[in-house]
Design a protein around this motif. Structure first.
Motif, short mmCIF file in Angstrom:
data_model
loop_
_atom_site.label_atom_id
_atom_site.label_comp_id
_atom_site.label_asym_id
_atom_site.label_seq_id
_atom_site.Cartn_x
_atom_site.Cartn_y
_atom_site.Cartn_z
N GLY A 228 0.80 -1.22 -0.14
CA GLY A 228 -0.07 -0.08 0.06
C GLY A 228 0.78 1.39 -0.03
O GLY A 228 0.21 2.47 -0.23
N THR A 229 2.17 1.22 0.08
CA THR A 229 3.01 2.22 -0.14
C THR A 229 2.72 2.83 -1.31
O THR A 229 2.85 2.37 -2.35
N LEU A 230 2.61 4.18 -1.23
CA LEU A 230 2.25 5.05 -2.60
C LEU A 230 3.87 5.43 -3.13
O LEU A 230 4.52 5.91 -2.34
N PHE A 231 4.32 5.05 -4.21
CA PHE A 231 5.61 5.15 -4.74
C PHE A 231 5.19 6.40 -5.79
O PHE A 231 4.19 6.41 -6.71
N GLU A 232 6.00 7.37 -5.89
CA GLU A 232 6.26 8.61 -6.83
C GLU A 232 7.35 8.77 -7.76
O GLU A 232 8.51 8.39 -7.28
N VAL A 233 7.05 8.89 -8.67
CA VAL A 233 8.28 9.37 -9.71
C VAL A 233 8.85 10.67 -9.63
O VAL A 233 7.93 11.65 -9.90
N GLU A 234 9.97 10.83 -9.26
CA GLU A 234 10.37 12.24 -9.18
C GLU A 234 12.01 12.40 -9.61
O GLU A 234 13.06 12.09 -8.89
N VAL A 235 11.82 12.60 -11.12
CA VAL A 235 13.22 12.43 -11.88
C VAL A 235 13.08 13.77 -12.70
O VAL A 235 13.01 13.63 -13.76
N PRO A 236 13.72 14.62 -12.13
CA PRO A 236 13.96 15.96 -12.84
C PRO A 236 14.96 15.55 -14.12
O PRO A 236 16.07 15.20 -13.48
N GLN A 237 14.83 16.14 -15.16
CA GLN A 237 15.50 15.70 -16.39
C GLN A 237 16.14 17.27 -17.14
O GLN A 237 15.47 17.21 -18.29
N SER A 238 16.86 18.02 -16.41
CA SER A 238 17.01 19.37 -17.12
C SER A 238 17.76 19.16 -18.46
O SER A 238 17.68 19.88 -19.34
N ALA A 239 18.73 18.39 -18.25
CA ALA A 239 19.59 18.19 -19.83
C ALA A 239 18.59 17.77 -20.96
O ALA A 239 18.77 18.19 -21.97
N ALA A 240 17.71 16.81 -20.61
CA ALA A 240 17.02 16.44 -21.75
C ALA A 240 16.04 17.70 -22.00
O ALA A 240 15.64 17.92 -23.15
N HIS A 241 15.39 18.18 -21.04
CA HIS A 241 14.68 19.43 -21.39
C HIS A 241 15.41 20.62 -22.28
O HIS A 241 14.81 21.05 -23.37
N LYS A 242 16.58 20.78 -21.84
CA LYS A 242 17.37 21.76 -22.53
C LYS A 242 17.51 21.31 -24.09
O LYS A 242 17.80 22.00 -25.02
N ALA A 243 17.47 19.87 -24.20
CA ALA A 243 17.81 19.45 -25.64
C ALA A 243 16.54 19.20 -26.40
O ALA A 243 16.38 18.73 -27.39
N GLY A 244 15.46 19.63 -25.94
CA GLY A 244 14.14 19.73 -26.43
C GLY A 244 13.26 18.81 -26.35
O GLY A 244 12.27 18.46 -26.92
#
Length: 271
Positions: A228-244
């Motif tokens: 029942g643990t809630l698992f959360e995706v917390e993965v900032p990806q600034s390089a991919a963002h800057k690459a478009g």
């Protein structure tokens, strides 16, 4: 059936809260985590939900079949009443949130920390929210053991487990097992085994790796956590963002990797 997932706003800081809800709906992610309170020092850095957004966000949550799981972030940096938190907690409650995450700063003792956290937990409970204490190297509560002591002393609330902060503080699967009864919310990301201290803030808020792409022993770290643990995706990806790379695609990559991890290593995710 697959474990329910949550998508943290940090995974796509360039997306508005409305856009994050739409992304979660597109990816069939059940929950999102949004910022309803941002400290003055961080104002403008994070997408922020205020009263004017409530009606449109509620409609979007309903439209996409997504729920608001957690609201952030509440800095417990002094004792005494925290009336400035009231609007943010009320917004969370209006949008159906069940959790509110706090960080503790500027303390002289664990007792002071537990007193502050207990007061915040009572304030959050007035809005139907469970208070969670997150530890990290950027607050006064730096590791899981200390966070667990504070929550136990407070007698209320839970510990938020962020796998990045756990590893960077030297935490182990054994530490997780010893505090597992306090953890019902865990944030997933990966990273290299070593990160220089001066790079850790940027890593935490801007550049994490998707589960399976780094060196963290994620399977062992999540194994002790309760059903029942809630698992959360917390993965900032600034390089991919800057690459478009669009926000949807970055979130898809992180969500897919997180689901694969859980499918392989959590029995409660079996079909």
């Amino acid at each position: 059936m697959p474990i329910a997932l949550s998508l943290h706003q940090l995974t796509a800081l360039d997306a508005s809260p409305l856009e994050l809800v739409a992304i979660a709906g597109e990816l069939e992610v059940e929950f999102v985590c949004l910022f309803t309170h941002v400290p003055d020092a961080a104002a403008g850095r994070y997408p922020f939900v205020d009263r004017a957004d409530v009606d449109s966000l509620r409609a979007a949550l309903d439209e996409y079949g997504v729920r608001l799981g957690n609201v952030e972030v509440f800095p417990l940096d002094r004792s005494g009443p925290r009336d400035e938190f009231e609007p943010a907690l009320a917004i969370g409650a209006q949008l159906g949130a069940t959790r509110a995450t706090a960080h503790v700063h500027n303390i002289a003792s664990d007792q002071e920390a537990s007193d502050r956290f207990a007061a915040f937990a009572a304030q959050a409970a007035n809005h139907g929210l469970i208070a969670g204490l997150e530890f990290n190297n950027f607050s006064a509560v730096t590791d899981l053991g200390e966070a667990a002591r504070i929550v136990r002393a407070a007698g209320v609330g839970s510990v938020v487990l962020d796998t990045l902060h756990l590893v960077r503080s030297g935490g182990t699967a054994g530490d997780v097992a010893r505090a597992a009864e306090l953890i019902d919310y865990a944030q997933l990301s990966d990273g290299p085994a070593f990160m220089p201290g001066e790079e850790r803030w940027r890593e935490a808020v801007a550049e994490r790796l998707t589960p399976g792409d780094g060196d963290f022993p994620l399977a062992a770290l999540i194994a002790p956590l309760a059903y029942g643990t809630l698992f959360e995706v917390e993965v900032p990806q600034s390089a991919a963002h800057k690459a478009g790379v669009p926000a949807l695609d970055r979130c898809l990559r992180a969500v897919t990797a997180s689901r694969a991890l859980l499918a392989r290593h959590r029995q409660d995710s079996a079909p």
